[in-house]
Motif scaffolding. Structure first.
Motif, PDB file in Angstrom:
ATOM      1  N   MET B   1      56.244  38.467  45.013  1.00 17.78           N
ATOM      2  CA  MET B   1      55.389  36.947  44.934  1.00 17.78           C
ATOM      3  C   MET B   1      54.507  37.264  43.707  1.00 17.78           C
ATOM      4  N   SER B   2      53.534  36.423  43.558  1.00 20.49           N
ATOM      5  CA  SER B   2      52.899  36.601  42.555  1.00 20.49           C
ATOM      6  C   SER B   2      51.218  36.631  42.501  1.00 20.49           C
ATOM      7  N   TYR B   3      50.664  37.004  41.657  1.00 17.60           N
ATOM      8  CA  TYR B   3      49.307  37.646  41.946  1.00 17.60           C
ATOM      9  C   TYR B   3      48.455  37.843  40.774  1.00 17.60           C
ATOM     10  N   SER B   4      48.559  36.427  39.823  1.00 23.80           N
ATOM     11  CA  SER B   4      47.324  36.755  38.704  1.00 23.80           C
ATOM     12  C   SER B   4      46.231  35.975  39.299  1.00 23.80           C
ATOM     13  N   VAL B   5      45.419  36.646  40.225  1.00 21.64           N
ATOM     14  CA  VAL B   5      44.379  35.918  40.914  1.00 21.64           C
ATOM     15  C   VAL B   5      43.174  36.560  40.113  1.00 21.64           C
ATOM     16  N   PRO B   6      42.490  35.464  39.665  1.00 22.56           N
ATOM     17  CA  PRO B   6      41.204  36.091  38.664  1.00 22.56           C
ATOM     18  C   PRO B   6      40.286  36.631  39.736  1.00 22.56           C
ATOM     19  N   LYS B   7      39.183  37.552  39.241  1.00 20.53           N
ATOM     20  CA  LYS B   7      38.137  37.977  40.254  1.00 20.53           C
ATOM     21  C   LYS B   7      37.239  36.996  40.289  1.00 20.53           C
ATOM     22  N   ILE B   8      36.461  36.917  41.574  1.00 24.04           N
ATOM     23  CA  ILE B   8      35.432  35.988  42.013  1.00 24.04           C
ATOM     24  C   ILE B   8      34.569  36.743  42.627  1.00 24.04           C
ATOM     25  N   GLU B  11      34.374  39.494  45.705  1.00 23.45           N
ATOM     26  CA  GLU B  11      35.373  40.637  45.666  1.00 23.45           C
ATOM     27  C   GLU B  11      35.241  41.934  45.107  1.00 23.45           C
TER      28      GLU B  11
END
Lengths: 309, 187
Positions: B1-8, B11
């Protein structure tokens, strides 16, 4: 040669960094974050599809869906195993996820409302994932790269079974076609969001590209995915919900419209349709499984004691 | 799956790196592929005992018909050497108490560890030195693992059918099971 020099040499030569090698702390942290996020995504990704196992239209589709969901669990475990080579434990990563201190892909915060969504997930969500993962087989960290190779070998089945579901629906009754179109309408934009913010907005990209953790940029991967997927939608006779989508002969690529970034950030920050349900379910499953994990240890200890007695 | 989740915000920034807080121990998994001549490292699993480690390894790494033999080794039983560590030039004296070790070699970066063979040695360092001498040419060795032979738990050959065959008749796990028209491109 000192460790830092050797590290630079390995990266420059496009060789793989291996667990015993010296690496910058930032490189290690970036990898842990990315691999963990990837692992969590695989595990949380079991929920939207698991939702349809009991309601799959035939026994065959049920068996296929179970095999796919089992693969996602396996993929999560490959990735946790790769993360552990960086000196972090799987249990710690699970804890960070449960505490909301690590993330998973936002795509799994959308609900699966109809059977066609299972087709759309295989076709689009796994399709987007494959685009990213094929690029990541070239990542500079050996264990991550090897996990990607292993996963890519299995993902092709995932995408093909999804597309086949869409083919059957697209050739079916009026209602089935409408269901397929509706699934495409709901999953198209969230699938494009899977590639993350624009390169110009992405704070992680530059350093990650320099270290060759991420060999292809977010926008380039997104373009690759759109180019591959448009003809697939045309073959199905379905319409991609983007009025700006058109072939650009000059660029040799499809142009497409702007993502709704407000929605993107809303879901990333925890306010998507399913964020709370996904996490609550994950934590509940972990807590309810505690007695099994403990009983297995007690059983093992008892058998060891019986053997040495 | 995919995972380009920006940092918030909120976190985690840094991971402390605790490795010892597992309820279940870590086991390293080796698979001999169908048609393969040697056991290949397949990453790890966690399990409370060897029996469960074998089952977890089967379910994690052999969901299709890839393997015919499976080994698990407690992670702590393995001694590891790579190019960054100095190694004694000579082997230990003959005559000291010796036992059998299994050696695994990674011949180049990016490749997986392969089981190279067994060696008789006095201790882990001696086993690594002897493995280097026996299995490596001068330049090709990137890393060596050794484990006492008795630490290896192999799946019972009599149970091979039960372990590996259940997936054989599940053709729908293979990509080729699905008939996808060529004109939609490679999938």
């Amino acid at each position: 040669m000192d460790g830092e020099e050797r590290f630079r040499e390995i990266i420059a030569a496009d060789e793989k960094v291996e667990p015993g090698d010296w690496m910058p702390e930032g490189y290690r942290q970036t990898l842990i974050r990315q691999i963990a996020q990837h692992a969590h995504s695989e595990v949380i990704g079991m929920q939207p599809e698991g939702n349809w196992i009991t309601r799959a239209p035939t026994l065959k589709r049920k068996a296929i869906l179970m095999a796919k969901v089992q693969d996602e669990a396996g993929h999560g475990l490959y990735l946790y195993s790769a993360a552990e080579t960086l000196g972090v434990s799987r249990d710690e990563l699970v804890r960070l996820l449960h505490e909301g201190r690590q993330k998973y892909s936002s795509i799994f915060n959308y609900p699966t409302l109809t059977w066609a969504d299972i087709g759309a997930i295989g076709w689009l969500v796994d399709g987007a994932a494959i685009t990213n993962q094929v690029a990541l087989t070239r990542t500079s960290y050996g264990p991550y790269s090897r996990a990607m190779v292993r996963i890519c070998k299995e993902e092709s089945f995932h995408q093909r079974q999804g597309y086949e579901i869409m083919m059957v629906l697209a050739r079916g009754s009026e209602e089935q076609r409408a269901m397929a179109q509706d699934a495409l309408d709901r999953f198209w934009w969230p699938s494009l969001m899977m590639f993350g913010p624009h390169d110009s907005e992405s704070t992680h990209s530059d350093q990650s590209m320099e270290w060759k953790i991420k060999p292809v940029s977010n926008d380039d991967l997104r373009q690759q995915f759109v180019d591959a997927t448009v003809p697939q939608a045309e073959y199905l006779g379905l319409t991609i919900p983007d009025p700006d989508l058109r072939w650009n002969a000059e660029r040799g690529h499809y142009d497409f419209g702007e993502i709704d970034w407000d929605e993107f950030w809303r879901v990333v920050k925890g306010h998507g349709p399913m964020n709370r349900e996904r996490m609550a379910h994950k934590i509940e499953a972990w807590e309810r499984g505690a007695w099994v994990r403990e009983a297995a240890v007690a059983h093992a200890a008892k058998r060891t004691a019986a053997r040495s007695a | 799956m995919s995972y380009s989740v920006p940092k918030i915000a909120g976190e985690s920034d840094t991971i402390v790196g605790r490795t010892e807080d597992h309820l279940w121990a870590r086991w390293e998994v080796f698979v001999r592929p169908r048609g393969g001549v040697t056991h290949v490292y397949s990453e790890s699993v966690h399990a409370p005992d060897a029996e469960t480690a074998l089952l977890n390894a089967r379910d994690t790494y052999l969901r299709r018909v890839e393997g015919v033999s499976l080994w698990v080794i407690p992670s702590g039983a393995i001694s590891r050497w790579d190019e960054h560590q100095a190694l004694p030039e000579s082997r230990s004296e003959e005559g000291s108490a010796r036992r059998l070790w299994e050696a695994f070699i990674r011949h180049r970066r990016g490749a997986q560890f392969l089981h190279a063979g067994s060696i008789v040695a006095a201790d882990a360092v001696d086993a690594i030195v002897r493995a280097r001498d026996a299995f490596l040419t001068k330049t090709d060795g990137v890393a060596i693992w050794v484990a006492p032979s008795e630490a290896i738990v192999a799946a019972d050959p009599d149970e091979a059918e039960m372990l590996f065959e259940p997936f054989a008749d599940k053709g729908y796990r293979q990509a080729t099971y699905y008939d996808i028209p060529e004109e939609v491109g490679y999938m």
